[in-house]
Design a protein around this motif. Structure first.
Motif, PDB file in Angstrom:
ATOM      1  N   GLU A  11       0.904  -1.102  -0.035  1.00  0.00           N
ATOM      2  CA  GLU A  11       0.042  -0.046   0.118  1.00  0.00           C
ATOM      3  C   GLU A  11       0.928   1.325   0.005  1.00  0.00           C
ATOM      4  OE1 GLU A  11      -2.900  -0.120   3.003  1.00  0.00           O
ATOM      5  OE2 GLU A  11      -3.646  -1.963   2.853  1.00  0.00           O
ATOM      6  N   LEU A  12       0.522   2.345  -0.785  1.00  0.00           N
ATOM      7  CA  LEU A  12       1.012   3.635  -0.877  1.00  0.00           C
ATOM      8  C   LEU A  12      -0.076   4.718  -0.309  1.00  0.00           C
ATOM      9  CD1 LEU A  12       2.972   3.174  -4.210  1.00  0.00           C
ATOM     10  CD2 LEU A  12       3.772   3.075  -1.925  1.00  0.00           C
ATOM     11  N   VAL A  22     -11.658  -1.553  -2.519  1.00  0.00           N
ATOM     12  CA  VAL A  22     -10.345  -2.052  -3.163  1.00  0.00           C
ATOM     13  C   VAL A  22      -9.479  -0.564  -3.373  1.00  0.00           C
ATOM     14  CG1 VAL A  22      -9.550  -3.069  -5.103  1.00  0.00           C
ATOM     15  CG2 VAL A  22     -11.566  -4.046  -4.138  1.00  0.00           C
ATOM     16  N   LEU A  23      -8.238  -0.735  -3.538  1.00  0.00           N
ATOM     17  CA  LEU A  23      -7.336   0.270  -3.474  1.00  0.00           C
ATOM     18  C   LEU A  23      -7.144   0.353  -4.930  1.00  0.00           C
ATOM     19  CD1 LEU A  23      -4.925  -0.139  -0.607  1.00  0.00           C
ATOM     20  CD2 LEU A  23      -6.649   1.741  -0.706  1.00  0.00           C
ATOM     21  N   PHE A  24      -7.030   1.600  -5.251  1.00  0.00           N
ATOM     22  CA  PHE A  24      -6.392   2.048  -6.913  1.00  0.00           C
ATOM     23  C   PHE A  24      -5.213   2.861  -6.895  1.00  0.00           C
ATOM     24  CE2 PHE A  24      -6.816   5.112 -10.343  1.00  0.00           C
ATOM     25  CZ  PHE A  24      -6.697   4.288 -11.522  1.00  0.00           C
ATOM     26  N   PRO A  25      -4.308   2.591  -7.395  1.00  0.00           N
ATOM     27  CA  PRO A  25      -4.227   1.657  -8.334  1.00  0.00           C
ATOM     28  C   PRO A  25      -3.612   0.264  -7.607  1.00  0.00           C
ATOM     29  CG  PRO A  25      -2.316   2.849  -8.620  1.00  0.00           C
ATOM     30  CD  PRO A  25      -3.224   3.590  -7.692  1.00  0.00           C
ATOM     31  N   ALA A  26      -3.472  -0.820  -8.227  1.00  0.00           N
ATOM     32  CA  ALA A  26      -2.886  -1.959  -7.282  1.00  0.00           C
ATOM     33  C   ALA A  26      -1.305  -1.820  -7.520  1.00  0.00           C
ATOM     34  CB  ALA A  26      -3.119  -3.334  -7.990  1.00  0.00           C
ATOM     35  N   VAL A  27      -0.524  -1.987  -6.153  1.00  0.00           N
ATOM     36  CA  VAL A  27       0.939  -1.911  -6.281  1.00  0.00           C
ATOM     37  C   VAL A  27       1.461  -3.139  -5.877  1.00  0.00           C
ATOM     38  CG1 VAL A  27       2.753  -0.338  -5.243  1.00  0.00           C
ATOM     39  CG2 VAL A  27       0.394   0.411  -5.664  1.00  0.00           C
ATOM     40  N   LEU A  28       2.350  -3.716  -6.740  1.00  0.00           N
ATOM     41  CA  LEU A  28       2.987  -4.876  -6.268  1.00  0.00           C
ATOM     42  C   LEU A  28       4.279  -4.857  -6.328  1.00  0.00           C
ATOM     43  CD1 LEU A  28       1.287  -7.509  -9.222  1.00  0.00           C
ATOM     44  CD2 LEU A  28       0.693  -7.013  -6.855  1.00  0.00           C
ATOM     45  N   SER A  29       5.113  -5.587  -5.263  1.00  0.00           N
ATOM     46  CA  SER A  29       6.464  -5.446  -4.906  1.00  0.00           C
ATOM     47  C   SER A  29       6.949  -6.957  -5.194  1.00  0.00           C
ATOM     48  CB  SER A  29       6.727  -4.788  -3.576  1.00  0.00           C
ATOM     49  OG  SER A  29       6.884  -3.543  -3.774  1.00  0.00           O
ATOM     50  N   PRO A  30       8.277  -7.331  -5.087  1.00  0.00           N
ATOM     51  CA  PRO A  30       8.768  -8.565  -5.186  1.00  0.00           C
ATOM     52  C   PRO A  30       9.005  -9.307  -4.075  1.00  0.00           C
ATOM     53  CG  PRO A  30      10.633  -6.868  -5.513  1.00  0.00           C
ATOM     54  CD  PRO A  30       9.339  -6.284  -5.425  1.00  0.00           C
ATOM     55  N   ILE A  31       8.912 -10.587  -3.730  1.00  0.00           N
ATOM     56  CA  ILE A  31       9.273 -11.449  -2.832  1.00  0.00           C
ATOM     57  C   ILE A  31      10.507 -12.267  -3.208  1.00  0.00           C
ATOM     58  CG2 ILE A  31       8.817 -13.048  -1.189  1.00  0.00           C
ATOM     59  CD1 ILE A  31       5.668 -12.481  -1.511  1.00  0.00           C
ATOM     60  N   ILE A  66      -1.590  -1.780 -12.581  1.00  0.00           N
ATOM     61  CA  ILE A  66      -0.782  -2.298 -11.652  1.00  0.00           C
ATOM     62  C   ILE A  66       0.613  -1.506 -11.791  1.00  0.00           C
ATOM     63  CG2 ILE A  66       0.313  -4.388 -11.099  1.00  0.00           C
ATOM     64  CD1 ILE A  66      -1.757  -5.838 -12.698  1.00  0.00           C
ATOM     65  N   LEU A  67       1.046  -1.290 -10.392  1.00  0.00           N
ATOM     66  CA  LEU A  67       2.411  -0.448 -10.706  1.00  0.00           C
ATOM     67  C   LEU A  67       3.128  -1.386  -9.957  1.00  0.00           C
ATOM     68  CD1 LEU A  67       4.035   2.001 -10.570  1.00  0.00           C
ATOM     69  CD2 LEU A  67       3.527   2.679  -8.360  1.00  0.00           C
ATOM     70  N   PHE A  68       4.183  -1.823 -10.643  1.00  0.00           N
ATOM     71  CA  PHE A  68       5.263  -2.613 -10.061  1.00  0.00           C
ATOM     72  C   PHE A  68       6.568  -1.874  -9.641  1.00  0.00           C
ATOM     73  CE2 PHE A  68       3.008  -4.972 -13.636  1.00  0.00           C
ATOM     74  CZ  PHE A  68       2.923  -6.437 -13.144  1.00  0.00           C
ATOM     75  N   ARG A  69       6.560  -2.059  -8.472  1.00  0.00           N
ATOM     76  CA  ARG A  69       7.790  -1.009  -7.733  1.00  0.00           C
ATOM     77  C   ARG A  69       8.758  -2.115  -7.102  1.00  0.00           C
ATOM     78  NH1 ARG A  69       6.344   4.349  -4.947  1.00  0.00           N
ATOM     79  NH2 ARG A  69       6.772   4.866  -7.040  1.00  0.00           N
ATOM     80  N   LYS A 305      12.449   5.505  -9.592  1.00  0.00           N
ATOM     81  CA  LYS A 305      13.391   5.010 -10.544  1.00  0.00           C
ATOM     82  C   LYS A 305      13.190   3.158 -10.609  1.00  0.00           C
ATOM     83  CE  LYS A 305      18.218   4.212 -12.111  1.00  0.00           C
ATOM     84  NZ  LYS A 305      17.971   4.662 -13.488  1.00  0.00           N
ATOM     85  N   GLY A 306      12.996   2.702 -11.830  1.00  0.00           N
ATOM     86  CA  GLY A 306      12.611   1.327 -12.044  1.00  0.00           C
ATOM     87  C   GLY A 306      11.172   0.876 -12.071  1.00  0.00           C
ATOM     88  N   ASP A 307      10.335   1.896 -11.666  1.00  0.00           N
ATOM     89  CA  ASP A 307       8.944   1.689 -11.675  1.00  0.00           C
ATOM     90  C   ASP A 307       8.395   1.168 -13.111  1.00  0.00           C
ATOM     91  OD1 ASP A 307       8.511   2.309  -9.042  1.00  0.00           O
ATOM     92  OD2 ASP A 307       7.331   4.065  -9.304  1.00  0.00           O
ATOM     93  N   VAL A 308       7.523   0.149 -13.076  1.00  0.00           N
ATOM     94  CA  VAL A 308       6.836  -0.265 -14.338  1.00  0.00           C
ATOM     95  C   VAL A 308       5.259  -0.088 -14.007  1.00  0.00           C
ATOM     96  CG1 VAL A 308       6.369  -1.961 -16.046  1.00  0.00           C
ATOM     97  CG2 VAL A 308       8.514  -1.766 -15.238  1.00  0.00           C
TER      98      VAL A 308
END
Length: 336
Positions: A11-12, A22-31, A66-69, A305-308
């Motif tokens: 969450e941001l 439901v939160l907008f947008p979806a934000v995903l980070s890696p495991i 979807i924001l990939f961070r 930097k690096g966000d997709v």
């Protein structure tokens, strides 16, 4: 979570919670472990996209963006690998209005107009029948301040505008919109709608340009003593579309970027003009309310930097806020 072995949702503070919570947008980070090399991490990200593509597509359809961070995407080439991993067919920018340059593979500059210029909310290529269904953005260099790419759920704008301006929305649904734009043969870097006709139609041949424009529902009228200017007239095109997946009507148009009738629109491009498909002018009052609602309802997450960012182009409008403190480098890829 179907992608739980690799993706985790975070969450941001800028996200918005809608009626369903439901939160907008979806934000995903890696495991994954940071002990792996950057190359290994990128390969893992690319493999995870391929492995979890059905889940990611389902999430995109539910959330719109979807924001990939914090994934190891560091270069245009890395971003191209990510684009290819999704496997979406490429959407070509024939008839496009922005000045864009290929960087590598399917990766292009997003918009080459001055970064301090605001770009109003729009759906990408809403003025052509074969518009991209998905957009991907990549932050190569994050701004020091400003320069966000706000996103906005389009059905919210439709619902609020229908409530506030039912007559205007009814006319928009019935008649659609006609877009008119005057282009030179060269790109105009001072405009966010600055592509010249040779770039827009990817040819120096006027006959070929006319043929390609016609396939997009656009008529070209050559102007000037040397016929080096052209008036491109497109439409009527739908101003409202129906999203079959969500069963919702969406505010799918380029009104905010093409409208020039109100003194309150300070970033409009005087080489563009828009009217209802029956020839009536666009309501100033309706547009002033529309622009206000868009700013109230949007989400603007500062780039890292690096966000997709993956965007469902039918569900979501996007814009660009003025850059306050450079640098800023945002790259893009369009998909069918």
């Amino acid at each position: 979570m179907a992608g739980g072995r690799f993706f985790r949702e975070v969450e941001l503070p800028e996200q918005k919670s809608h009626v369903d919570g439901v939160l907008f947008p979806a934000v995903l980070s890696p495991i994954f472990s940071t002990a792996f090399s950057a190359d290994a991490q990128l390969c893992g990200f690319v493999d995870a996209i391929r492995a979890h593509k059905p889940w990611l597509e389902s999430l995109l359809q539910k959330r719109g963006v979807i924001l990939f961070r914090d994934f190891p995407v560091t270069s245009p080439s890395d971003f191209n690998d990510v684009v290819e991993a999704f496997g979406f067919p490429e959407a070509f920018y024939v008839g496009g209005r922005a000045s864009r340059t290929q960087v590598v593979g399917r990766v292009y500059t997003a918009n080459e107009s001055p970064p301090e210029m605001q770009i109003p909310f729009h759906h990408e290529m809403a003025y052509v029948p074969d518009f991209p269904s998905k957009l991907l953005f990549f932050c190569e260099e994050a701004p020091e301040a400003g320069g966000e790419t706000p996103v906005l759920l389009s059905h919210i704008i439709y619902d609020k505008m229908k409530e506030k301006h039912p007559l205007f929305v009814a006319k928009l649904e019935e008649h659609g919109l006609t877009y008119t734009r005057v282009m030179t043969d060269d790109n105009q870097q001072s405009s966010f709608n600055g592509s010249g006709w040779t770039s827009a139609y990817m040819t120096n041949d006027k006959n070929v340009a006319e043929e390609r424009a016609a396939k997009l529902g656009t008529k070209l009228e050559w102007m000037g003593s040397d016929h080096d200017h052209v008036k491109a007239i497109t439409g009527p095109m739908p101003g409202i579309r129906f999203d079959k997946e969500s069963q919702r009507k969406v505010w799918f148009n380029g009104l905010a970027v093409s409208y020039s009738g109100s003194l309150t629109t300070k970033n409009n491009d005087r080489n563009t003009f828009i009217e209802l498909g029956n020839g009536e002018p666009v309501s100033d009052e309706a547009m002033e309310d529309c622009l206000r609602i868009m700013e109230e309802e949007c989400v603007a997450i500062p780039w890292k930097k690096g966000d997709v960012m993956l965007v469902n182009n039918l569900m979501v409008l996007h814009s660009r806020r003025p850059l306050i403190k450079p640098p800023r480098s945002i790259l893009a890829s369009l998909c069918k």
